[in-house]
Scaffold this active site. Structure first.
Site, PDB file in Angstrom:
ATOM      1  N   GLU A   1      69.137   7.913   7.546  1.00  0.00           N
ATOM      2  CA  GLU A   1      70.243   7.380   6.738  1.00  0.00           C
ATOM      3  C   GLU A   1      70.029   5.904   6.381  1.00  0.00           C
ATOM      4  O   GLU A   1      70.456   5.008   7.115  1.00  0.00           O
ATOM      5  CB  GLU A   1      71.581   7.533   7.467  1.00  0.00           C
ATOM      6  CG  GLU A   1      72.760   7.015   6.651  1.00  0.00           C
ATOM      7  CD  GLU A   1      74.102   7.141   7.363  1.00  0.00           C
ATOM      8  OE1 GLU A   1      75.112   6.704   6.792  1.00  0.00           O
ATOM      9  OE2 GLU A   1      74.138   7.681   8.492  1.00  0.00           O
TER      10      GLU A   1
ATOM     11  N   LYS B   1      69.929  11.158   4.323  1.00  0.00           N
ATOM     12  CA  LYS B   1      71.344  10.852   4.078  1.00  0.00           C
ATOM     13  C   LYS B   1      71.441   9.499   3.377  1.00  0.00           C
ATOM     14  O   LYS B   1      71.613   8.467   4.028  1.00  0.00           O
ATOM     15  CB  LYS B   1      72.143  10.856   5.385  1.00  0.00           C
ATOM     16  CG  LYS B   1      73.635  10.580   5.174  1.00  0.00           C
ATOM     17  CD  LYS B   1      74.442  10.719   6.461  1.00  0.00           C
ATOM     18  CE  LYS B   1      75.912  10.389   6.220  1.00  0.00           C
ATOM     19  NZ  LYS B   1      76.761  10.600   7.415  1.00  0.00           N
TER      20      LYS B   1
END
Length: 344
Positions: A179, A224
């Site tokens: 992420e 992500k």
């Protein structure tokens, strides 16, 4: 039999399903509870998350996995069942947040830029989390756009940490969610959609170079990222169509097709806007990877408000959660429509 990383990653981005981010730290969930006038006790935090995980319609039909906080993965419901068992019974994969937070990056930009910590002892923590039922993990890196920033040092340091984390996860047979978030908040007036595109592209290219050097299997991970979107302080806010088009273009130029799926963070967007952007991207079609959601606040805000910290409101909270989960499930299929929101 040991599950294959590739199979877990594919299940996490299954058609019409997404990931619930319920990994708020104790400090963050206290702020959320403060907003509804509820005390952030361990029992009430458990009750709130149990309400979400026992939302049968949402969990069985629209949620592929749940990112948990350290406290939550160890908790039991009132009837003695672990929260992990409740999730697994609904068909959702348990995951765990393993970073220890973004800390000031040493140097002249330390008041603005951060590097995420948590690598020390991570191998041992991952082994424990695997035994507790986690089959994927999450590590968030934060990139801030400001005057003359981000710096190359910040992007490089965060990308390197993400790659080391991902390699350790795969060694432990845990799928890493990678992420790198380019924040949409901040006070930089020049943070329009084109600046976000430039920084997001730069960040993702750097991350995938580091993942390659760390020998991370792309087939056994999930990305992500943020969407390519203007900063909240920008005078020019782009249309949803432009956000969808530029996000797809940026991802196609940076993310290898070997990655099974991309699960977006909502990053401060409103519930409906995060859903609309995702649906427009999927409706465009011709994508080399699955595009889905990994939302926290954008999935939970309505449920939290409807629940209000009261046991008599559990059903109302579950209905609100199921509605948002269903809307985002439709978006992951490119089939969401704002009329469906109004009909709820």
């Amino acid at each position: 039999m040991t599950e294959k990383l590739e199979d877990i990653a594919q299940a996490m981005v299954a058609p019409g399903k997404g990931i619930l981010a319920a990994d708020e730290s104790t400090a963050t969930i206290k702020k959320r509870f403060d907003s509804i006038g509820a005390a952030s006790t361990e029992d009430l935090r458990r009750d709130y998350r149990e309400m979400l995980f026992r939302s049968t319609d949402a969990m069985k039909n629209y949620v592929s996995g749940v990112i948990l906080y350290d406290e939550t993965i160890r908790q039991k419901a009132k009837d003695g069942t672990t929260l992990v068992e409740i999730m697994k019974a609904a068909g959702a994969i348990p995951g765990i947040k393993v970073d220890t937070g973004a800390k000031p990056l040493a140097g002249p930009t330390s008041k603005i830029e951060t590097v995420t910590e948590g690598l020390d002892g991570l191998r041992e923590r991952l082994a424990e989390y695997y035994d507790l039922g986690a089959r994927f993990a999450k590590w968030r890196a934060v990139i801030t756009i400001a005057d003359g920033l981000p710096s190359w040092g910040c992007i490089k340091a965060n990308a390197h940490a993400l790659a080391r984390y991902a390699a350790l996860c795969q060694e432990a047979n845990i799928v890493p969610i990678v992420e790198p978030e380019v924040l949409m908040d901040g006070a930089h007036a020049g943070h329009d959609i084109d600046e976000c595109y430039r920084v997001t592209e730069w960040t993702l290219r750097t991350v995938f170079r580091e993942l390659y050097d760390a020998r991370v299997s792309l087939e056994g991970m999930v990305l992500k990222p943020n969407m390519v979107i203007a900063g909240q302080k920008s005078a020019h806010q782009s249309s949803p169509e432009e956000v969808a088009e530029k996000t797809i273009r940026c991802l196609k130029s940076t993310v290898p097709s070997a990655v099974p799926g991309i699960a977006f963070l909502s990053g401060g967007q409103s519930d409906e806007l995060a859903t609309k952007h995702l649906s427009l991207m999927n409706a465009a079609g011709n994508l080399p990877w699955a595009l889905t959601f990994s939302y926290g606040r954008a999935l939970q805000a309505a449920a939290l408000k409807a629940w209000g910290g009261k046991s008599e409101n559990v059903a109302a909270g579950q209905r609100a959660f199921a509605h948002r989960a269903r809307m985002n499930s439709l978006a992951a299929l490119g089939k969401w429509d704002d009329k469906l929101e109004q009909a709820a």
